[in-house]
Design an enzyme around this catalytic site. Structure first.
Site, PDB file in Angstrom:
ATOM      1  N   ALA A 124       0.816  -1.034  -0.216  1.00 44.99           N
ATOM      2  CA  ALA A 124      -0.060   0.121   0.226  1.00 44.99           C
ATOM      3  C   ALA A 124       0.834   1.778   0.178  1.00 44.99           C
ATOM      4  O   ALA A 124      -0.008   2.756  -0.161  1.00 44.99           O
ATOM      5  CB  ALA A 124      -1.321  -0.166   1.228  1.00 44.99           C
ATOM      6  N   SER A 125       2.006   1.412   0.602  1.00 48.91           N
ATOM      7  CA  SER A 125       2.642   1.894   0.177  1.00 48.91           C
ATOM      8  C   SER A 125       3.982   2.408  -1.122  1.00 48.91           C
ATOM      9  O   SER A 125       4.165   3.343  -0.974  1.00 48.91           O
ATOM     10  CB  SER A 125       3.671   2.102   1.804  1.00 48.91           C
ATOM     11  OG  SER A 125       4.716   1.550   1.206  1.00 48.91           O
TER      12      SER A 125
ATOM     13  N   ASP B 275       4.548   2.548  -5.157  1.00 51.57           N
ATOM     14  CA  ASP B 275       4.235   3.269  -6.621  1.00 51.57           C
ATOM     15  C   ASP B 275       2.700   2.711  -6.992  1.00 51.57           C
ATOM     16  O   ASP B 275       1.511   3.856  -7.144  1.00 51.57           O
ATOM     17  CB  ASP B 275       4.992   3.371  -7.546  1.00 51.57           C
ATOM     18  CG  ASP B 275       6.221   4.867  -7.230  1.00 51.57           C
ATOM     19  OD1 ASP B 275       5.812   5.482  -6.412  1.00 51.57           O
ATOM     20  OD2 ASP B 275       6.639   4.946  -7.988  1.00 51.57           O
TER      21      ASP B 275
ATOM     22  N   LYS C 226      -0.714   3.780  -4.998  1.00 53.45           N
ATOM     23  CA  LYS C 226      -0.665   5.099  -5.036  1.00 53.45           C
ATOM     24  C   LYS C 226      -0.936   5.812  -6.211  1.00 53.45           C
ATOM     25  O   LYS C 226      -1.952   6.808  -6.097  1.00 53.45           O
ATOM     26  CB  LYS C 226       1.024   5.863  -3.783  1.00 53.45           C
ATOM     27  CG  LYS C 226       1.087   6.522  -3.056  1.00 53.45           C
ATOM     28  CD  LYS C 226       1.871   6.089  -2.756  1.00 53.45           C
ATOM     29  CE  LYS C 226       2.902   6.557  -3.239  1.00 53.45           C
ATOM     30  NZ  LYS C 226       4.480   6.780  -2.828  1.00 53.45           N
TER      31      LYS C 226
ATOM     32  N   HIS D  41       1.268  -6.415 -23.572  1.00 53.96           N
ATOM     33  CA  HIS D  41       0.504  -5.223 -23.640  1.00 53.96           C
ATOM     34  C   HIS D  41      -0.087  -5.615 -25.616  1.00 53.96           C
ATOM     35  O   HIS D  41      -1.035  -5.294 -25.746  1.00 53.96           O
ATOM     36  CB  HIS D  41       0.430  -4.177 -22.846  1.00 53.96           C
ATOM     37  CG  HIS D  41       0.663  -3.701 -21.945  1.00 53.96           C
ATOM     38  ND1 HIS D  41       0.641  -4.380 -20.806  1.00 53.96           N
ATOM     39  CD2 HIS D  41       1.922  -2.961 -21.224  1.00 53.96           C
ATOM     40  CE1 HIS D  41       1.374  -3.928 -19.932  1.00 53.96           C
ATOM     41  NE2 HIS D  41       1.869  -3.316 -19.572  1.00 53.96           N
TER      42      HIS D  41
ATOM     43  N   LYS E  52      10.126   3.594 -26.220  1.00 57.19           N
ATOM     44  CA  LYS E  52      10.850   4.511 -25.126  1.00 57.19           C
ATOM     45  C   LYS E  52      11.216   6.137 -25.580  1.00 57.19           C
ATOM     46  O   LYS E  52      12.020   6.377 -26.698  1.00 57.19           O
ATOM     47  CB  LYS E  52      11.241   4.349 -23.502  1.00 57.19           C
ATOM     48  CG  LYS E  52      10.767   3.381 -23.354  1.00 57.19           C
ATOM     49  CD  LYS E  52      10.153   3.750 -21.940  1.00 57.19           C
ATOM     50  CE  LYS E  52       9.723   2.197 -21.320  1.00 57.19           C
ATOM     51  NZ  LYS E  52       8.341   3.294 -20.351  1.00 57.19           N
TER      52      LYS E  52
ATOM     53  N   LEU F 110     -14.733   8.020 -35.561  1.00 51.97           N
ATOM     54  CA  LEU F 110     -15.420   8.303 -34.844  1.00 51.97           C
ATOM     55  C   LEU F 110     -14.483   8.661 -34.041  1.00 51.97           C
ATOM     56  O   LEU F 110     -13.651   7.457 -33.074  1.00 51.97           O
ATOM     57  CB  LEU F 110     -15.656   6.660 -34.738  1.00 51.97           C
ATOM     58  CG  LEU F 110     -16.335   6.070 -33.794  1.00 51.97           C
ATOM     59  CD1 LEU F 110     -17.762   7.193 -33.173  1.00 51.97           C
ATOM     60  CD2 LEU F 110     -17.129   4.871 -33.418  1.00 51.97           C
TER      61      LEU F 110
END
Ligand code: BG6
Length: 507
Positions: A15-16, A18, A21, A266, A359, A420
């Protein structure tokens, strides 16, 4: 919009960090704000960092865009708690379990409905110990368990299969038939008293609006259904471009490279949706069965069918090797790759699928481009081909390049767009973030947009031999330089031409 009922505790592990968050908490808030979380919900953050409640709330809400929803944010904070603990320590997990049990009792959840979603926003090095710790100590015994996990799923076939075996032993993959019925009836978390556990592998591209739209476009339009094969389609390009480098992520990126980072997952997921056969229904297993079948028809990618690159500094922007977070200053990791997949089946034989990603390029863009054959015996001469483009981001759109008489007294044929564009057509709609969509699918118990274990295995088989060659700096591997902010290596234009792509836009 409260279509979901029942009770759930969502445990965000890491939970802390990246991911939590930047993605998980903003997505949870988005769902909460729009009434898509079950009424009886509790979000429990878990991580090693010791911090008090205030500090936790400050951290996990820093990326939430609130706008006019300040009151909603306050409500959201009231359903969020934090427990700190280790990732490899039973006592820490027992403490977490005790905390959840107390909350379930306070919230009056009846036995059989104590459902838990474990969202692992964690680095892969701790996936297995955490899943084991959860199974031993925090697993719901009076409700369902869902484990959500996100890439990287290994580095190659072997490491990915190892991970799949370990996680598969703890959380099951397949639907239990009456869970399916519950999902269909949208009874969701409220339905049954037996204990289930399921694993959800996130590929966040499957949560993107335009990726979810591919099946509708293909299978709900008679026009596309018939033109969608080797008879009409000449070549397909799936392109991912980012205008920034690895700044700050060099450590992670250097280990993985662009193929593992975005292409093997992806872009390949997008390819399977474009190339698969029509499933017998929209049931998640029917869809995933077809995706696996198409992956089985793809040969491992040959080094000769690739173009690899690494960016160098330009216009004051640092090159990849100047990235401060990069340890190996002689790194040969590709930050750009174009690879060609060939699908050996009746529909696609002979149609190259070019997947390219980089990138530090000249723009931000992700799109699919199907280029059709030229018109045989064209009355109007010229050679402009039809193209269907699905722009995934930014500015979601579906448009078709087609040929039209120049309006007015001229008889010239020009190429133009049937367009569209979502921002003008659906201006009043805001498109949900991919993570919102996927977390909602987890709560709805819908597996369609998650990666199945056999799918993952097949995806790795296609890329592993190539990746091993690149990792070993084989003599056939050539990494071409390209300038930060450019379109990629200068060899790219010839590369796509070689596989049939015509840039000519004049009719
Ligand atoms: C992540 C990659 O999976 O996807 C990143 O690790 C990449 O390197 C990101 O930037 C792209 O996602 P999106 O949603 O911004 O297109």
């Amino acid at each position: 919009a409260k279509e979901l009922q029942g009770a759930v505790t969502i445990i965000v592990l890491g939970a802390s960090g990246d991911l939590a968050k930047k993605k998980t908490y903003p997505a949870l808030f988005g769902l909460y704000r729009n009434g898509f979380l079950p009424e009886n919900v509790h979000i429990v953050g878990y991580a090693r960092t010791k911090m008090d409640h205030e500090e936790y709330l400050k951290r996990v809400t820093q990326y939430i865009k609130v706008g006019v929803d300040q009151d909603k944010l306050e409500e959201f904070k009231a359903i969020a708690s934090y427990v700190s603990g280790q990732y490899d320590d039973d006592a820490s997990y027992q403490n977490l379990d005790k905390f959840i049990q107390e909350s379930e009792t306070q919230r009056g959840i009846p036995s059989g409905r104590k459902n838990r979603v474990f969202y692992m926003a964690l680095p892969p090095s701790v996936f297995i110990p955490v899943a084991k710790g959860l199974k031993r100590n925090v697993y719901a015994k009076e409700g369902s368990n869902r484990l959500v996990v996100e890439k990287p799923f290994g580095m190659d076939s072997e490491s990915s299969n190892h991970l799949a075996r370990e996680l598969g032993a703890l959380f099951t993959e397949n639907e239990v038939s009456h869970w399916k019925r519950c999902a269909q009836e949208k009874l969701l978390l409220n339905c049954c008293s037996e204990i289930f556990s399921k694993i959800y592998r996130i590929d966040h591209y499957l949560g993107k609006e335009m990726v979810k739209n591919v099946m509708n476009l293909r299978f709900a339009n008679v026009l596309f259904g018939h033109a969608w094969d080797r008879t009409y389609v000449d070549n397909v390009q799936i392109t991912f471009k980012e205008p920034f480098g690895t700044e700050g992520r060099g450590g992670y990126f250097d280990e993985f490279g662009i193929i593992r980072d975005v292409i093997q997952n992806h872009l390949l997921q997008v390819l399977t949706l474009i190339a698969m056969e029509r499933p017998i229904s929209t049931d998640s297993e029917a869809i995933r069965d077809e995706k696996v079948k198409v992956l089985k028809c793809i040969q491992p990618i040959a080094i000769q069918d690739t173009l690899l690159g690494q960016y160098v500094g330009a216009d004051g922007k640092p090159g990849y090797l100047e990235d401060e977070t990069l340890k190996n200053k002689d790194s040969l990791t590709p930050t750009f790759a174009a690879v060609v997949c060939r699908i050996n089946n009746e529909r696609w034989e002979g149609v190259p699928f070019i997947l390219k990603a980089g990138k530090a390029l000249n723009e931000a863009k992700v799109e699919v481009r199907l280029q059709f054959h030229h018109v045989a015996g064209n009355l109007y001469g010229g050679s402009a081909r039809n193209e269907l483009v699905i722009r995934i981001q930014p500015n979601e759109a579906v448009y078709m390049k087609f040929n039209n008489k120049q309006p007015g007294l001229s008889y010239q044929t020009i190429q133009t767009d049937l367009d569209l564009s979502y921002h003008s057509r659906y201006a009043e709609l805001s498109i949900p973030d991919a993570y919102e969509s996927l977390i909602l699918d987890v709560l709805r118990n819908d597996h369609s947009n998650f990666v199945r274990d056999d799918e993952l295995d097949r995806a790795w088989k296609i890329f592993t031999p190539l990746l091993h060659k690149i990792d070993a700096h084989d003599s056939d591997v050539h990494i071409k330089p390209y300038a930060y902010g450019s379109r990629g290596p200068k060899e790219l234009e010839d590369f796509v031409k070689k596989y049939g792509y015509h840039r000519d836009t004049k009719a």
